[in-house]
Design an enzyme around this catalytic site. Structure first.
Site, short mmCIF file in Angstrom:
data_model
loop_
_atom_site.label_atom_id
_atom_site.label_comp_id
_atom_site.label_asym_id
_atom_site.label_seq_id
_atom_site.Cartn_x
_atom_site.Cartn_y
_atom_site.Cartn_z
N ASP A 1 -3.23 4.56 2.73
CA ASP A 1 -3.55 4.99 4.09
C ASP A 1 -3.19 6.46 4.23
OD1 ASP A 1 -4.42 2.54 5.09
OD2 ASP A 1 -2.40 1.91 5.67
N ASP B 1 1.51 4.65 2.31
CA ASP B 1 1.22 5.26 3.60
C ASP B 1 1.61 6.73 3.55
OD1 ASP B 1 0.62 2.68 5.15
OD2 ASP B 1 2.63 2.27 4.37
N ASP C 1 0.85 -1.19 0.00
CA ASP C 1 0.00 0.00 0.00
C ASP C 1 0.88 1.24 0.00
OD1 ASP C 1 1.09 0.25 2.53
OD2 ASP C 1 -0.82 0.37 3.58
P1 TTP Z 1 2.05 -1.21 6.62
O1 TTP Z 1 1.59 -0.31 5.54
O2 TTP Z 1 1.10 -2.29 7.00
O3 TTP Z 1 3.42 -1.93 6.28
P2 TTP Z 1 4.70 -1.45 5.45
O4 TTP Z 1 4.47 -0.12 4.83
O5 TTP Z 1 5.85 -1.58 6.37
O6 TTP Z 1 4.86 -2.55 4.35
P3 TTP Z 1 3.98 -2.74 3.02
O7 TTP Z 1 4.89 -2.52 1.89
O8 TTP Z 1 3.50 -4.14 3.10
O9 TTP Z 1 2.86 -1.75 3.06
O10 TTP Z 1 2.35 -0.39 7.94
C1 TTP Z 1 3.27 0.67 7.97
C2 TTP Z 1 3.56 1.06 9.37
O11 TTP Z 1 2.45 1.71 9.92
C3 TTP Z 1 3.85 -0.14 10.27
O12 TTP Z 1 5.05 0.09 10.97
C4 TTP Z 1 2.77 -0.17 11.25
C5 TTP Z 1 2.24 1.23 11.22
N1 TTP Z 1 0.83 1.32 11.54
C6 TTP Z 1 0.47 2.08 12.64
O13 TTP Z 1 1.32 2.65 13.31
N2 TTP Z 1 -0.84 2.17 12.96
C7 TTP Z 1 -1.81 1.54 12.24
O14 TTP Z 1 -2.99 1.66 12.56
C8 TTP Z 1 -1.41 0.76 11.09
C9 TTP Z 1 -2.43 0.05 10.25
C10 TTP Z 1 -0.09 0.69 10.78
MN MN Z 2 2.67 0.25 3.79
MN MN Z 3 -0.38 0.84 5.55
#
Ligand code: TTP
Ligand code: MN
Ligand code: MN
Ligand code: MN
Length: 366
Positions: free
Chosen positions: A290, A207, A205
């Site tokens: 996100d 972020d 995703d």
């Molecule tokens: P993710 O997007 O789940 O994971 P990622 O970006 O490390 O890997 P990917 O490539 O699979 O997307 O989460 C990113 C970070 O955000 C992770 O360290 C956890 C944090 N997080 C929060 O702090 N609060 C939340 O509610 C969520 C969903 C994630």
């Molecule tokens: Mn992510």
């Molecule tokens: Mn995420």
């Protein structure tokens, strides 16, 4: 059709950051994968503790320098339990571990993997569906399974959402959001966090962290941004949550097991115009995004928390509480000995408070 393509496919997700295993010696990467499979399987069975133990063992392997050819080299490494050692030994000796192969072939594991890859479906729902005899995505549609709006969107965009997001795509979405915030509240900054900030070439995703240099101005921003993006037909699904954090409440109890924080946020699916790749014929691709809004005073904590990896965050918070008697989360750092919050204007300052050397994002992939 969906069934034949997905039933037996290992899938790119779930097995951890496989990309990062690629540069490692082959056998070490295989052991890591085996352990990650067992971690996943334990999670599917609701054994969070066992799952964490396998994940930790896989991380220890990941951090090992050089080639691993015998188990003795592992020595008395903390973090690798007896079960994990047995798995590693099997892989080193035979190239595979029978237990892991059995798991991978089991109908339950494959079905759980298939279902939990639907956006909005967790272990509990997937498990219930499995108990009810559901096995494929087609089953879900044909048997009229009750789905939330989120799960319906997840099913509709299943293929796209299980195709890795490229860095270029993440940057393009970041620019679109940048454009939207400039219209709604000039001066707002948009920061790409998550795996991409750690330098990963792909992600599941995008972020994005939003903040404004003047405290309080960020209130109400998110709904305006989302409305505008929606009016531009950039949003296929969204589900927003209000900020529910108040510093007066005091710190969360240490070891609160969730990574969930209380920022105002939006879980969404964007409609991204694409030229090539799987969505080329349609001209667009669905991408999970996100959006998180942090007040400026909490921004460094939010950035640290949202950069991950999950494992890094877990270890850092554990260190804070066990070694420093401090509570770290995505909102604040609280010193329990002195009964006060430790403010910070940068991630560097948070590491200083913790008495740690700064760890740059690229080294947080453990
Ligand atoms: P993710 O997007 O789940 O994971 P990622 O970006 O490390 O890997 P990917 O490539 O699979 O997307 O989460 C990113 C970070 O955000 C992770 O360290 C956890 C944090 N997080 C929060 O702090 N609060 C939340 O509610 C969520 C969903 C994630
Ligand atoms: Mn992510
Ligand atoms: Mn995420
Ligand atoms: Mn690629």
């Amino acid at each position: 059709e969906i069934e034949s393509r997905h039933r037996l496919r290992g899938g790119w997700g779930g097995g951890g950051d496989r990309e990062w295993g690629r540069g490692l010696p082959y056998d070490s990467a295989l052991s890591q994968e085996a352990l990650e499979t067992l971690a996943e399987e334990a999670g599917f069975s609701g054994s969070e503790g066992r799952s964490l133990a396998f994940t930790r063992a896989a991380s220890v392997l990941k951090a090992l320098p050089g080639r691993l050819s015998t188990l003795e080299e592992l020595g008395p490494l903390p973090g690798i339990g007896e079960h994990s050692r047995r798995v590693i030994q099997d892989v080193l000796e035979d190239g595979v571990c029978a237990e892991v192969e059995r798991v991978k072939l089991s109908e339950r594991y494959q079905t759980m993997k298939l279902f939990t890859k639907i956006f909005g479906v967790g272990v509990r729902t997937a498990s219930r569906w499995y108990q009810e005899g559901l096995r494929t995505l087609v089953d879900l549609q044909e048997r009229g399974t009750k789905l939330t709006r989120q799960q319906q969107a997840g099913l509709r965009h299943y293929d796209d959402l299980n195709t890795p997001v490229e860095r270029g795509e993440a940057e393009s979405i970041s620019r679109a959001v940048q454009g939207a915030v400039q219209r709604c509240l000039p001066g707002t900054s948009v920061t790409l966090a998550g795996g991409f900030r750690r330098g990963k070439p792909h992600g599941h995703d995008v972020d994005l962290l939003l903040t404004h240099p003047e405290a309080g101005r960020e209130a109400g921003l998110l709904s305006r941004v989302v409305s505008w993006l929606d009016s531009q037909d950039l949003i296929l699904y969204q589900h927003s949550q209000e900020n529910s954090y108040a510093l007066q409440e005091g710190p969360e109890p240490p070891g609160g097991r969730d990574v969930m924080d209380r920022f105002e946020r939006c879980f969404s699916i964007f409609r991204l115009e694409v030229q090539g790749g799987p969505g080329a014929a349609r001209g667009w691709k669905a991408v999970r995004v996100d959006l998180v809004v942090a007040p400026i005073s909490q921004f460094p904590f939010a950035l640290l928390g949202w950069t991950g990896s999950r494992h890094f965050e877990r270890e850092l918070r554990r260190f804070a509480s066990h070694e420093r008697k401090m509570v770290l989360n995505s909102h604040a750092l609280y010193d329990s000995r002195r009964n006060l919050f430790l403010p910070a204007v940068s991630e560097e300052e948070i590491f200083q408070h913790l008495g740690l050397e700064y760890v740059p994002p690229a080294q947080r992939n453990t």
